[in-house]
Design a protein around this motif. Structure first.
Motif, PDB file in Angstrom:
ATOM      1  N   VAL A 234     -23.792 -14.120  83.456  1.00 40.53           N
ATOM      2  CA  VAL A 234     -23.320 -12.824  83.959  1.00 40.53           C
ATOM      3  C   VAL A 234     -23.195 -11.815  82.823  1.00 40.53           C
ATOM      4  N   TRP A 235     -22.810 -12.281  81.640  1.00 44.43           N
ATOM      5  CA  TRP A 235     -22.538 -11.387  80.524  1.00 44.43           C
ATOM      6  C   TRP A 235     -23.677 -11.307  79.511  1.00 44.43           C
ATOM      7  N   LEU A 236     -24.737 -12.074  79.749  1.00 51.41           N
ATOM      8  CA  LEU A 236     -25.908 -12.012  78.874  1.00 51.41           C
ATOM      9  C   LEU A 236     -27.155 -12.224  79.711  1.00 51.41           C
TER      10      LEU A 236
ATOM     11  N   ASN B 227     -28.151  -6.436  80.290  1.00 48.90           N
ATOM     12  CA  ASN B 227     -27.082  -6.054  79.363  1.00 48.90           C
ATOM     13  C   ASN B 227     -27.214  -6.653  77.962  1.00 48.90           C
ATOM     14  N   SER B 228     -28.296  -7.363  77.697  1.00 48.52           N
ATOM     15  CA  SER B 228     -28.437  -8.038  76.400  1.00 48.52           C
ATOM     16  C   SER B 228     -28.489  -7.057  75.235  1.00 48.52           C
ATOM     17  N   TRP B 229     -28.892  -5.813  75.513  1.00 44.13           N
ATOM     18  CA  TRP B 229     -28.989  -4.801  74.448  1.00 44.13           C
ATOM     19  C   TRP B 229     -27.648  -4.519  73.771  1.00 44.13           C
ATOM     20  N   ILE B 230     -26.562  -4.814  74.463  1.00 42.39           N
ATOM     21  CA  ILE B 230     -25.231  -4.497  73.935  1.00 42.39           C
ATOM     22  C   ILE B 230     -24.932  -5.276  72.662  1.00 42.39           C
ATOM     23  N   TYR B 231     -25.344  -6.539  72.609  1.00 42.24           N
ATOM     24  CA  TYR B 231     -24.779  -7.450  71.607  1.00 42.24           C
ATOM     25  C   TYR B 231     -25.300  -7.217  70.198  1.00 42.24           C
TER      26      TYR B 231
ATOM     27  N   ASP C 295     -15.952  -6.144  80.397  1.00 51.65           N
ATOM     28  CA  ASP C 295     -16.073  -5.423  81.669  1.00 51.65           C
ATOM     29  C   ASP C 295     -17.391  -4.679  81.779  1.00 51.65           C
ATOM     30  N   TRP C 296     -17.837  -4.085  80.672  1.00 52.50           N
ATOM     31  CA  TRP C 296     -19.032  -3.235  80.747  1.00 52.50           C
ATOM     32  C   TRP C 296     -20.274  -4.073  81.064  1.00 52.50           C
ATOM     33  N   ALA C 297     -20.425  -5.205  80.380  1.00 55.82           N
ATOM     34  CA  ALA C 297     -21.575  -6.085  80.672  1.00 55.82           C
ATOM     35  C   ALA C 297     -21.481  -6.637  82.095  1.00 55.82           C
ATOM     36  N   PHE C 298     -20.268  -6.964  82.532  1.00 56.35           N
ATOM     37  CA  PHE C 298     -20.072  -7.493  83.878  1.00 56.35           C
ATOM     38  C   PHE C 298     -20.455  -6.462  84.943  1.00 56.35           C
TER      39      PHE C 298
ATOM     40  N   ILE D  51     -22.404  -3.926  84.677  1.00 59.41           N
ATOM     41  CA  ILE D  51     -23.852  -3.685  84.659  1.00 59.41           C
ATOM     42  C   ILE D  51     -24.566  -4.760  85.479  1.00 59.41           C
ATOM     43  N   THR D  52     -24.146  -6.011  85.330  1.00 58.86           N
ATOM     44  CA  THR D  52     -24.763  -7.107  86.078  1.00 58.86           C
ATOM     45  C   THR D  52     -24.520  -6.974  87.572  1.00 58.86           C
ATOM     46  N   THR D  53     -23.300  -6.622  87.948  1.00 56.97           N
ATOM     47  CA  THR D  53     -22.965  -6.539  89.376  1.00 56.97           C
ATOM     48  C   THR D  53     -23.397  -5.217  90.000  1.00 56.97           C
ATOM     49  N   GLN D  54     -23.975  -4.325  89.176  1.00 51.25           N
ATOM     50  CA  GLN D  54     -24.431  -3.028  89.668  1.00 51.25           C
ATOM     51  C   GLN D  54     -23.278  -2.216  90.270  1.00 51.25           C
ATOM     52  N   THR D  55     -22.128  -2.297  89.616  1.00 51.74           N
ATOM     53  CA  THR D  55     -20.939  -1.549  90.009  1.00 51.74           C
ATOM     54  C   THR D  55     -20.556  -0.620  88.857  1.00 51.74           C
ATOM     55  N   ALA D  56     -20.470   0.664  89.124  1.00 49.31           N
ATOM     56  CA  ALA D  56     -20.121   1.634  88.069  1.00 49.31           C
ATOM     57  C   ALA D  56     -21.029   1.460  86.853  1.00 49.31           C
ATOM     58  N   VAL D  57     -22.317   1.274  87.096  1.00 52.22           N
ATOM     59  CA  VAL D  57     -23.275   1.009  86.011  1.00 52.22           C
ATOM     60  C   VAL D  57     -23.340   2.184  85.045  1.00 52.22           C
ATOM     61  N   GLU D  58     -23.475   3.389  85.592  1.00 53.41           N
ATOM     62  CA  GLU D  58     -23.606   4.568  84.728  1.00 53.41           C
ATOM     63  C   GLU D  58     -22.400   4.728  83.821  1.00 53.41           C
ATOM     64  N   TYR D  59     -21.209   4.549  84.383  1.00 50.66           N
ATOM     65  CA  TYR D  59     -19.991   4.670  83.570  1.00 50.66           C
ATOM     66  C   TYR D  59     -19.933   3.571  82.521  1.00 50.66           C
ATOM     67  N   SER D  60     -20.303   2.352  82.881  1.00 47.26           N
ATOM     68  CA  SER D  60     -20.239   1.219  81.952  1.00 47.26           C
ATOM     69  C   SER D  60     -21.195   1.401  80.774  1.00 47.26           C
ATOM     70  N   VAL D  61     -22.413   1.845  81.068  1.00 42.71           N
ATOM     71  CA  VAL D  61     -23.382   2.114  80.003  1.00 42.71           C
ATOM     72  C   VAL D  61     -22.888   3.254  79.122  1.00 42.71           C
ATOM     73  N   GLN D  62     -22.365   4.291  79.760  1.00 43.95           N
ATOM     74  CA  GLN D  62     -21.862   5.447  79.014  1.00 43.95           C
ATOM     75  C   GLN D  62     -20.722   5.047  78.088  1.00 43.95           C
ATOM     76  N   ARG D  63     -19.771   4.255  78.611  1.00 43.17           N
ATOM     77  CA  ARG D  63     -18.641   3.846  77.789  1.00 43.17           C
ATOM     78  C   ARG D  63     -19.095   3.006  76.604  1.00 43.17           C
ATOM     79  N   THR D  64     -20.014   2.080  76.831  1.00 40.92           N
ATOM     80  CA  THR D  64     -20.499   1.227  75.752  1.00 40.92           C
ATOM     81  C   THR D  64     -21.176   2.058  74.670  1.00 40.92           C
ATOM     82  N   LYS D  65     -22.078   2.933  75.078  1.00 44.55           N
ATOM     83  CA  LYS D  65     -22.799   3.762  74.111  1.00 44.55           C
ATOM     84  C   LYS D  65     -21.861   4.740  73.405  1.00 44.55           C
TER      85      LYS D  65
END
Length: 527
Positions: free
Chosen positions: A412-414, A418-422, A465-468, A470-484
């Motif tokens: 779920v987290w990799l 979402n692998s780009w995060i790590y 939370d952000w990787a999770f 992104i995987t579940t396709q919930t609040a994806v835009e916000y999660s990507v934005q927060r990570t970046k």
């Protein structure tokens, strides 16, 4: 003699969200909804149990990001304004439905609910939910445990061991700050264990943690008592395993109690049902419709047809379901007692937000369950620490690498999404460790502020939370934005070290991303 011990565990967590520049921010309402529907209702029911002289034990994890938000004056002022807006809507709804025999009772139910919530928040909790947790913790009824500093997925951060140590050390220090004592236990984020993690937990005084069932079933050697007794990991920290039976009865919306047709339907909300001009002052000011918390229909069935919700019928159902849960545990303990060498323990971990938010009647279920347990005394609710006092000798084994996510491991987290995060998280951790070593003996006040804020940005980027999401396709835009955003902030701050400082940006980040105001970059120094 009692037949068994039951350890109920509620994992309370939300990612750190704070946006001071906005009067309204949708993601801040994650916190407000959880406070109104989960945390405050639970504390109200615990208070009622105390007044009724009903014995109970409950273990609750309060993650450092959640504790920080609950203790943040800016966010709590916003929450009080949110409650006032809810009360205004409740008044409007009661007036609108006063002559409607179908909706009048449920409208009045919400009116009373929000009045009672505000009264309890202000007069009983003194505007701080943590006061309620501390009260029951001091009574010995509630075991409050910690989590990773920002709920980082520790196995994937362990490329840099110091990154994991910092997540644990800051979690312990945060707990000491908010609760006045060190935590005895920890909810490792996502129950994600990897071999050697227990050594770090032991280093910072942690005595027990929780894992999913297969972590003990496939332990080396196999746990002889399955998940019905803890094991000691090599460092001596106890690992408690999740019981799948009691989990499924509560978790499953299809087979479990939350799917009962009489319970409140989560998805039908007046924020979507009513005319826009009427509801506009109580939804996103941008005009996007959203949940208001006023839900007038019950689950009814699988079709779109929904009947009107009756809160009083639903509350009666919680009594029946509490009795059913008690009966099944009673029989389960009878069976287990014949097969293991001690009084068995059943560990039932759940997300705290299930009770009240997703399953609106869940808090009432817990209340009735504790009353049923106290009445029959066939088994006893206890905390993990109490169990370890009763049974200080336990099997030694190495838990299997695992998580409680889908498929039980790390997928779920990799994954491809979402692998780009790590690679960024690992680079940031290495950079900060090098800088911490370089300035181990100290540096200027300006550099210290920069380095401390870099630490906060790294920690916030590490949130699982952000990787999770992104995987579940919930609040994806916000999660990507927060990570970046946190990655960008980290490197912008790094450029300012021993150079020109953008004080406006630094001050904005210190206020907005204000988690761990006590932290010091030197925590990242190599041992």
């Amino acid at each position: 003699m009692i037949k068994g011990y039951w350890i109920p565990v509620l994992h309370s967590h939300l990612p750190f969200v704070k946006h001071p520049k906005f009067n309204y921010f949708l993601e801040e309402h994650w916190l407000f909804e959880a406070m109104t529907e989960c945390y405050i209702p639970l504390l109200r029911k615990l208070k009622k149990l105390e007044k009724e002289n009903v014995d109970f034990r409950l273990t609750i994890s309060v993650t450092p990001p959640l504790a920080q938000m609950l203790d943040d004056k800016h966010l709590m002022q916003k929450y009080e304004e949110h409650l006032n807006n809810q009360l205004l809507l409740a008044y409007k709804e009661s007036k609108r439905n006063q002559n409607d025999e179908v909706y009048r009772d449920v409208s009045n139910f919400y009116n009373n609910l929000y009045k009672d919530t505000k009264d309890f928040f202000i007069n009983e909790l003194d505007r701080n939910v943590l006061n309620g947790y501390k009260y029951f913790s001091d009574l010995g009824k509630l075991e409050v445990i910690t989590c990773g500093a920002t709920h980082g997925f520790l196995p994937l951060l362990s490329v840099n061991k110091k990154a994991v140590e910092v997540q644990i050390q800051l979690a312990v220090e945060s707990h000491q700050k908010h609760f006045g004592k060190s935590p005895k236990g920890i909810w490792i984020p996502e129950c994600a264990y990897y071999e050697g993690l227990d050594e770090i937990l032991s280093k910072y005084g942690i005595e027990f943690f929780f894992v999913d069932s297969h972590s003990l079933v496939y332990a080396k050697p196999t746990a002889l008592n399955g998940v019905y007794a803890p094991i000691y990991a090599p460092s001596g920290v106890a690992a408690f395993g999740r019981d799948p039976h009691s989990s499924k009865e509560v978790w499953s919306s299809k087979e479990g109690y939350p799917g009962d047709v009489n319970y409140r339907d989560f998805y039908r909300d007046i924020g979507y049902d009513l005319e826009f001009d009427y509801i506009k002052d109580h939804i996103d000011p941008s005009g996007n419709r959203c949940f208001t918390g006023f839900k007038y229909h019950k689950i009814t069935g699988n079709s779109d047809y929904k009947e009107v919700y009756n809160p009083y019928t639903a509350l009666e159902k919680t009594i029946a379901h509490a009795q059913d849960f008690h009966y099944k545990r009673d029989k389960q303990f009878e069976y287990l007692s014949a097969n293991i060498d001690r009084i068995p323990v059943v560990v039932s971990p759940y997300d705290a937000e299930l009770f009240g938010h997703w399953w609106f009647e869940g808090v009432e279920f817990l209340y009735n369950l504790f009353k049923t347990i106290d009445q029959h005394k066939a088994f006893k609710a206890i905390t993990p620490k109490e169990y370890l006092i009763n049974y200080p000798q336990n099997q030694m084994a190495v838990p299997q690498a695992s998580s409680w996510g889908d498929q039980g491991y790390y997928d779920v987290w990799l994954n491809e999404g979402n692998s780009w995060i790590y690679r960024h998280l690992h680079t940031m951790a290495n950079r900060l460790q090098n800088l911490a070593n370089e300035y181990k003996s100290g540096t200027s006040l300006e550099n210290t502020r920069l380095l401390n804020q870099m630490l906060r940005e790294l920690l916030l980027a590490q949130s699982s939370d952000w990787a999770f999401l992104i995987t579940t396709q919930t609040a994806v835009e916000y999660s990507v934005q927060r990570t970046k955003e946190h990655i960008s902030n980290f490197f912008e701050l790094e450029k300012m070290i021993n150079s020109d400082i953008d004080y406006q940006l630094l001050e904005e980040l210190e206020y907005k991303n204000s988690i761990f105001d006590f932290c010091n970059y030197k925590i990242f120094c190599s041992n």
